[in-house]
Design an enzyme around this catalytic site. Structure first.
Site, short mmCIF file in Angstrom:
data_model
loop_
_atom_site.label_atom_id
_atom_site.label_comp_id
_atom_site.label_asym_id
_atom_site.label_seq_id
_atom_site.Cartn_x
_atom_site.Cartn_y
_atom_site.Cartn_z
N LEU A 97 0.82 -1.22 0.00
CA LEU A 97 0.00 0.00 0.00
C LEU A 97 0.85 1.26 0.00
O LEU A 97 0.42 2.31 -0.48
CB LEU A 97 -0.92 0.01 1.22
N GLY A 98 2.06 1.17 0.56
CA GLY A 98 2.92 2.35 0.61
C GLY A 98 4.26 2.03 1.23
O GLY A 98 4.43 0.98 1.88
N PHE A 148 11.85 3.92 6.44
CA PHE A 148 12.39 2.65 6.92
C PHE A 148 11.27 1.64 7.19
O PHE A 148 11.38 0.79 8.07
CB PHE A 148 13.24 2.86 8.19
N VAL A 182 4.04 -0.63 4.09
CA VAL A 182 2.72 -1.05 4.55
C VAL A 182 2.10 -1.94 3.49
O VAL A 182 2.07 -1.60 2.31
CB VAL A 182 1.81 0.17 4.82
N ASP A 190 3.73 15.18 11.63
CA ASP A 190 3.82 14.91 10.20
C ASP A 190 2.42 14.85 9.58
O ASP A 190 2.09 13.93 8.83
CB ASP A 190 4.57 13.61 9.94
#
Length: 266
Positions: A5-6, A10, A13, A118
């Protein structure tokens, strides 16, 4: 384990099928490198402490010698960034609804002394009902009341001016700035600080040099202008944003937000 998914600096997913519960989950895979050990521990502890309908839920943690797996709620509609890029920008009614949901998540974090650090479109996921879910607490910090932060972290277009200075800063105010950038991006499809080099972007941020397009509604424009203020002590607090007419009107017309507010009432 199924599709990716991404990917992060480091970690990665993956979507996975959880056989015991017969449901899809997202699994964040973190390599157990010594230099990232404290970050991984912090992320796990913070996520375990969070329970909110607009924050991705951590189900459980599996740790091996080389790898840590965070098994989390899966948001089937992907991240807000790709959603905005596909559409060009969001309709204002949708932007108001999603932004208000994100505010609820950030308010919950701040009330529990957690700074996300973030906040960006990539870290807002959408579930099958189209509701916003704040995710990725890898850079987050748990603070004590009055504590200031000193290290630089975040994603450049969303970074507040004080992050580039030498003095300690209020982490809550940097989250508020990021929310202003996010709202601008949601309704315009572009960033308020956007130049051909990082140096120029930083200078624009330091000068708070941006312009809200004239087609943006007055109430949304007012929120953006009150969040993207160079002086962090003059920015709206999360509580003040929640009382702004843009947010109050959005909650009044949203069945999801109305029912959520009632369920959260003492």
């Amino acid at each position: 384990m199924m599709m990716t998914l991404g990917r992060g600096q480091f970690s990665e997913v993956k979507r996975a099928f959880h056989i015991p519960t017969v449901s899809w989950v997202a699994v964040k895979i973190l390599r157990n490198q010594k230099k990232y050990a404290s970050l991984i521990k912090s992320e796990i502890n913070i996520m375990k402490s969070l329970t909110h309908p607009n924050i991705i839920k951590l189900f459980h943690v599996v740790q091996t010698r080389e790898t840590t797996y965070l098994v989390m709620e899966h948001a089937s509609e992907g991240d807000l960034l790709h959603h905005i890029l596909d559409l060009g920008h969001l309709e204002e009614s949708k932007a108001r609804r999603l932004f208000t949901q994100i505010l609820h998540a950030v308010q919950y974090c701040h009330d529990n002394f957690i700074i996300h650090r973030d906040i960006k479109a990539q870290n807002i996921l959408l579930d099958h009902k189209g509701n916003a879910k704040l995710c990725d607490f890898g850079l987050s910090a748990k603070v004590i009341p009055g504590q200031k932060l000193g290290d630089f972290c975040g994603t450049l277009p969303y970074c507040a001016p004080e992050l580039f200075g030498k003095e300690a800063y209020d982490g809550r105010a940097t989250d508020i700035w990021s929310l202003g950038v996010l709202l601008f991006f949601m309704v315009t499809g572009r960033f308020p600080f956007n130049a051909y080099s990082d140096v120029r972007v930083i200078q624009q941020i330091l000068d708070a040099n941006f312009r809200v397009p004239p087609y943006v509604s007055v109430d949304i424009r007012d929120v953006i202008l009150k969040l993207l203020i160079k002086n962090p002590y003059r920015r709206l607090t999360i509580g003040q944003i929640m009382r702004h007419p843009m947010v109050r009107n959005s909650e009044a017309h949203s069945p999801y937000l109305l029912s959520h507010s009632l369920s959260q009432a003492p």
